[in-house]
Design an enzyme around this catalytic site. Structure first.
Site, PDB file in Angstrom:
ATOM      1  N   LYS A 125       3.054  -1.200   9.382  1.00 39.46           N
ATOM      2  CA  LYS A 125       3.155  -1.499  10.818  1.00 39.46           C
ATOM      3  C   LYS A 125       3.511  -2.968  10.958  1.00 39.46           C
ATOM      4  CE  LYS A 125       0.373  -1.721  15.005  1.00 39.46           C
ATOM      5  NZ  LYS A 125      -0.820  -1.253  15.708  1.00 39.46           N
TER       6      LYS A 125
ATOM      7  N   LYS B  74       5.900   2.341  11.443  1.00 39.21           N
ATOM      8  CA  LYS B  74       6.008   1.931  12.843  1.00 39.21           C
ATOM      9  C   LYS B  74       6.504   0.501  12.921  1.00 39.21           C
ATOM     10  CE  LYS B  74       2.710   0.864  16.392  1.00 39.21           C
ATOM     11  NZ  LYS B  74       1.348   0.701  16.718  1.00 39.21           N
TER      12      LYS B  74
END
Ligand code: PBG
Length: 303
Positions: A176, A229
Site C-alpha cells: 500500500k 493498492k
C-alpha cells in the site's frame, strides 16, 4: 471466444462507509454515487448487492468519538460491529470484510498510536489485534488490516487465535503506497492526518522490489489473501505478485481512481460506462482475482 479475461460480479467487493444511527443514506460529495450508511441501511445495501451477484462488502467505520489512542475502534457497539451484526441478520450469506485501521478512530488521523510526532509501530500492533478481535467477535468473515505497520499480520493472527477466533482469515493490504490516491476516501471517512503524512508507514510509490518484500513478509506472517493498492497505478505489481505468490490476490481500485472517472464522466469528457469496463478488465488481465471497487454496484446493475 478469443477473449482471455472476464469480469464477473463474483470478483467484486463493494466498500461501505458506516456510522451509527438509523435510516442514514447520506451522499458523499467526494465520491459521487457513494453514501454513508447506518447499520440498518448497510444491511439493505449488502442484500441488494448480493442480489446483483456481488458476494462481499468491506466496511469502513465513522465513529461517534475519537481520541489519541483510537479507543472507539474496539467498541463492540461501534458502527462496524453493529453493521456486521445487522448484515449477518438480514443477509447472512454476504461475506463481510472489516477494514482494520486506527486512522478513522484517532483524533490526529494517523493509522496508529503516536510517540511524539511519529507513529509507534509496536505500540500500535496491540491495538490492531484488539480491533480485529472486536470485529471477529461481531461475526465478520474476514479482517483486512490497512494500517501498514510492520509485523501486524502476525500480531493480528496471534490475537485472533488467542481470542478463539482462529477461523477468521486475514486479507492484508500488503503493498500500500503513500500519496494523493486516497483523498476522496479521507473526506468520506474524516480520516485525513491532522499533521504530516503517512510516509513513515505506507510505501514510496517509486519502489517495486520493496512492494514484493512487503508481500512476502505478510505471506510468511500468515496472510490468507493479499491486497495491492492503489490499483490502476500498480498493475505491474499485480502481475509480479500473481507470478510470485499463490494466495488469492485482491486489487483496490481506490477512491481517487473512482473520483477521476466520475468527474470526467460528469462533464462528458469520457465514455464513463466503457471506461469502467476497461478499468475492471485491466485488473483481471494484470492477474487480480478480486477487485475492491466503488463501481461494483453500478457495474453489476449495468450488466
Ligand atoms: C485506512 C484506509 C484508507 C483506505 C483504505 N483503508 C485510507 C488511508 O490509508 O489513508 C483508502 C481507500 C481509498 O482511497 O479508496 N487506512
Amino acid at each position: 471466444m478469443m477473449r482471455e479475461n472476464h469480469v464477473a460480479p463474483t470478483d467484486l467487493i463493494a466498500p461501505l462507509f458506516v456510522q451509527t444511527g438509523e435510516n442514514i443514506r447520506e451522499p458523499i460529495a467526494s465520491l459521487p454515487g457513494q453514501n454513508r450508511f447506518s447499520p440498518d441501511t448497510s444491511a439493505k445495501e449488502a442484500l441488494e448487492l448480493w442480489n446483483l451477484g456481488i458476494p462481499a462488502v468491506i466496511l469502513f467505520g465513522i465513529p461517534d468519538s475519537k481520541d489519541a489512542i483510537g479507543t472507539s475502534a474496539t467498541d463492540p457497539n461501534g458502527p462496524v460491529p453493529r453493521t456486521i451484526r445487522e448484515i449477518k441478520r438480514l443477509a447472512p450469506e454476504v461475506c463481510v470484510i472489516a477494514d482494520v485501521c486506527a486512522c478513522e478512530y484517532t483524533d490526529h488521523g494517523h493509522c496508529g498510536i503516536l510517540h511524539g510526532e511519529t507513529v509507534d509501530n509496536d505500540a500500535t500492533l496491540e491495538l490492531l489485534g484488539r480491533v480485529a478481535v472486536a470485529y471477529a467477535r461481531a461475526g465478520c468473515d474476514m479482517v483486512a488490516p490497512s494500517d501498514m505497520m510492520d509485523g501486524r499480520v502476525a500480531a493480528i493472527r496471534g490475537a485472533l487465535d488467542a481470542a478463539g477466533c482462529a477461523m477468521t482469515p486475514i486479507m492484508s493490504y500488503a503493498a500500500k503506497f503513500a500519496g494523493a490516491f486516497y483523498g476522496p476516501f479521507r473526506d468520506a471517512a474524516g480520516s485525513a492526518p491532522s499533521f504530516g503524512d503517512r510516509r513513515s508507514y505506507q510505501m514510496d510509490i517509486s519502489n517495486r522490489r520493496e512492494a514484493l518484500r512487503e508481500m512476502a513478509l505478510d505471506t510468511e506472517e500468515g496472510a490468507d489473501a493479499l491486497i495491492i493498492k492503489p490499483g490502476l497505478f500498480c498493475l505491474d505489481l499485480v502481475r509480479d505478485a500473481r507470478e510470485r505468490f499463490d494466495l488469492p490476490l485482491c486489487v483496490y481500485n481506490v477512491s481517487s481512481e473512482y473520483a477521476m472517472i466520475k468527474a470526467a464522466g460528469q462533464i462528458g469528457w469520457i465514455n464513463e460506462k466503457q471506461l469502467i469496463d476497461e478499468t475492471l478488465i485491466s485488473f483481471k488481465r494484470a492477474g487480480a482475482d478480486l477487485i475492491i471497487t466503488y463501481h461494483a454496484r453500478e457495474w453489476a446493475e449495468a450488466i
